[in-house]
Motif scaffolding. Sequence first.
Motif, short mmCIF file in Angstrom:
data_model
loop_
_atom_site.label_atom_id
_atom_site.label_comp_id
_atom_site.label_asym_id
_atom_site.label_seq_id
_atom_site.Cartn_x
_atom_site.Cartn_y
_atom_site.Cartn_z
N THR A 1 0.84 -1.20 0.00
CA THR A 1 0.00 0.00 0.00
C THR A 1 0.88 1.24 0.00
O THR A 1 1.99 1.24 0.53
CB THR A 1 -0.93 0.02 1.23
N LEU A 2 0.35 2.32 -0.57
CA LEU A 2 1.07 3.59 -0.65
C LEU A 2 0.35 4.70 0.09
O LEU A 2 0.92 5.78 0.28
CB LEU A 2 1.27 3.99 -2.11
N GLY A 3 -0.87 4.46 0.49
CA GLY A 3 -1.67 5.48 1.16
C GLY A 3 -3.13 5.09 1.11
O GLY A 3 -3.48 3.96 0.78
N ARG A 4 -4.00 6.02 1.44
CA ARG A 4 -5.43 5.73 1.46
C ARG A 4 -5.94 5.43 0.05
O ARG A 4 -5.80 6.22 -0.87
CB ARG A 4 -6.20 6.90 2.07
N LYS A 5 -6.52 4.24 -0.12
CA LYS A 5 -7.13 3.78 -1.36
C LYS A 5 -6.16 3.68 -2.54
O LYS A 5 -6.56 3.69 -3.69
CB LYS A 5 -8.30 4.69 -1.74
N VAL A 6 -4.87 3.52 -2.23
CA VAL A 6 -3.87 3.38 -3.29
C VAL A 6 -2.90 2.26 -2.92
O VAL A 6 -2.38 2.22 -1.82
CB VAL A 6 -3.08 4.69 -3.52
N PHE B 1 0.53 -10.35 -13.28
CA PHE B 1 -0.12 -9.17 -13.86
C PHE B 1 -0.01 -7.97 -12.90
O PHE B 1 -0.35 -8.08 -11.72
CB PHE B 1 -1.59 -9.47 -14.14
N PRO B 2 0.46 -6.83 -13.39
CA PRO B 2 0.55 -5.64 -12.55
C PRO B 2 -0.83 -5.00 -12.34
O PRO B 2 -1.62 -4.89 -13.28
CB PRO B 2 1.47 -4.71 -13.34
N ILE B 3 -1.10 -4.60 -11.12
CA ILE B 3 -2.37 -3.94 -10.79
C ILE B 3 -2.04 -2.73 -9.92
O ILE B 3 -1.20 -2.81 -9.02
CB ILE B 3 -3.32 -4.88 -10.02
N THR B 4 -2.71 -1.62 -10.17
CA THR B 4 -2.45 -0.41 -9.40
C THR B 4 -3.75 0.25 -8.97
O THR B 4 -4.84 -0.12 -9.40
CB THR B 4 -1.64 0.60 -10.25
N GLY B 5 -3.61 1.26 -8.10
CA GLY B 5 -4.75 2.08 -7.70
C GLY B 5 -5.66 1.45 -6.68
O GLY B 5 -5.26 0.61 -5.87
N SER B 6 -6.93 1.84 -6.72
CA SER B 6 -7.91 1.40 -5.72
C SER B 6 -8.21 -0.09 -5.80
O SER B 6 -8.52 -0.73 -4.80
CB SER B 6 -9.20 2.21 -5.86
N ILE B 7 -8.12 -0.68 -7.01
CA ILE B 7 -8.37 -2.12 -7.15
C ILE B 7 -7.28 -2.90 -6.41
O ILE B 7 -7.58 -3.86 -5.68
CB ILE B 7 -8.40 -2.52 -8.64
N ALA B 8 -6.03 -2.49 -6.58
CA ALA B 8 -4.94 -3.14 -5.87
C ALA B 8 -5.09 -2.95 -4.36
O ALA B 8 -4.78 -3.86 -3.57
CB ALA B 8 -3.60 -2.58 -6.33
N TRP B 9 -5.56 -1.79 -3.97
CA TRP B 9 -5.79 -1.49 -2.55
C TRP B 9 -6.84 -2.43 -1.97
O TRP B 9 -6.68 -2.97 -0.87
CB TRP B 9 -6.21 -0.03 -2.42
N LEU B 10 -7.93 -2.67 -2.70
CA LEU B 10 -8.98 -3.59 -2.25
C LEU B 10 -8.46 -5.03 -2.19
O LEU B 10 -8.79 -5.78 -1.26
CB LEU B 10 -10.19 -3.51 -3.18
N ILE B 11 -7.66 -5.41 -3.17
CA ILE B 11 -7.08 -6.76 -3.16
C ILE B 11 -6.17 -6.92 -1.96
O ILE B 11 -6.20 -7.95 -1.27
CB ILE B 11 -6.31 -7.02 -4.48
N TRP B 12 -5.33 -5.92 -1.69
CA TRP B 12 -4.42 -5.97 -0.54
C TRP B 12 -5.21 -6.16 0.75
O TRP B 12 -4.90 -7.05 1.56
CB TRP B 12 -3.61 -4.67 -0.47
N ARG B 13 -6.24 -5.35 0.95
CA ARG B 13 -7.02 -5.43 2.18
C ARG B 13 -7.76 -6.76 2.30
O ARG B 13 -7.80 -7.38 3.37
CB ARG B 13 -8.00 -4.26 2.26
N THR B 14 -8.35 -7.20 1.21
CA THR B 14 -9.10 -8.46 1.23
C THR B 14 -8.19 -9.64 1.55
O THR B 14 -8.51 -10.50 2.38
CB THR B 14 -9.80 -8.70 -0.12
N TYR B 15 -7.03 -9.68 0.90
CA TYR B 15 -6.10 -10.80 1.10
C TYR B 15 -5.59 -10.85 2.53
O TYR B 15 -5.66 -11.89 3.19
CB TYR B 15 -4.93 -10.69 0.12
N TYR B 16 -5.06 -9.73 3.01
CA TYR B 16 -4.44 -9.75 4.34
C TYR B 16 -5.48 -9.88 5.46
O TYR B 16 -5.20 -10.48 6.50
CB TYR B 16 -3.55 -8.53 4.54
N LEU B 17 -6.65 -9.35 5.23
CA LEU B 17 -7.71 -9.53 6.23
C LEU B 17 -8.09 -11.00 6.33
O LEU B 17 -8.30 -11.53 7.43
CB LEU B 17 -8.93 -8.69 5.85
#
Length: 447
Positions: A362-367, A375-391
Amino acid sequence: MSEIKKILILGGGFGGVNVLKLIQNKFKNNPNIHINLVSQDNYFLYTPMLPQVTSGLIHPNDITIPIRKLCKQAEFYHASISYIDVKQKLVTITREFDGKVHALDYDYLIVTLGSSTNFFDNENIEKYAFAIKTVEDAISINSHVIHMLESAAQTSDMDFKKELMTFTVVGGGFAGVETMGEINQLVRDSTKNFYPSIGDENICMNLVASKDFILSELGTKLGRMATKYLKNTGVNVITNTKAVNAGEDFVQLDNGKTIPGMTLIWAAGIDIDPVISELECNHHKSGKLKVDKYLRVLEHQDVFALGDCAFIINPETGKEYPATAQNSIHQSITVANNLHSIITGKTKLREFSFKSKGMMTTLGRKVAIAVVFGFPITGSIAWLIWRTYYLSRLPLLEKKFQVATSWLADLLFKRDLTFIGLIKNKYLTKVDIKSDTSSVKDFFNEN
């Protein structure tokens, strides 16, 4: 199998906790299996979310899980490991509270001791920098940042104000980048909402990286994209540079420049536990334990090693597996399966091999930025994936609920800026346990 087997696990991180859970499941309710786990912390720390504690986004208790909650049929020792004797199959431990020394014997040893912060023998940096390795480190950084905000709001000296509002993070890996992203967001949001006298123009955020670009684990393209995003949020990304000295109010770089400022956070290296370095076995030049393809320590087939303390080669690339939580979890599966096979008399062991499905930060809020299945993913979609996975990977349902609640609160409300001062701890150093017990009994008998 009627003979009692003693399994001793050293370390309560990702490797140790996952091995514990797997072994308990494999030998469920088996009276002939005795499991002991030793850790100098009485909790498991979910390190991927540690930077979020530095900014107050989540509470420390959200990502710390008491190890005793995970010990279904194991005995836990809250102690530090003093010495490992692989010849006599003994491990000497020291109890945290009073320094009492105790020895544990074993039939099978699993070494999964994590790493510590490596300051590369730079005494000044070690003295004046905050680390970002433990939950205590994260709490200290959070309190310090709030302290700097309060101090800067109460001074009219503009030069001093700028020094108070200068924050330098050294380390261009995941820990350094995520910590900088969290602190940058905390400071700028807090200045806007609660400290208008500071002024955004007086905030100076510096991220120092020794390589050409940050987040080299994600590749050049995503590393440069992360740099661009951080720069757009006001962070000075300084590459190809190392910090070589520090004091109370400065950080000196190897390019001859000096950054005046009160805050230095060090996230630039890890070191191996001295207990591991002193172990009588084969070591890599880094100090890590050399293991075979079944994750057994070379020349000691009753000792397994995994995680940060083990030097494990990827057979496909010929390079070392990186020290990540993802790798430790998969290594623990191999260790648990192989240990079960050995104890139950099976001859076929499983070789360790793992191909990462992806990496994220993560780089900040919603990013955020990520590489998932290549496959590279950026932005809010990557942010949601990060949160979903680690949660989803948090071990207990109650912790998942607590973190999700904290994340929701952050979207609805402003950050908490409570400053917590020093906490006093008491340790026993001179108490005679036997005489102390009798005096307590006398006290209660008299009253």
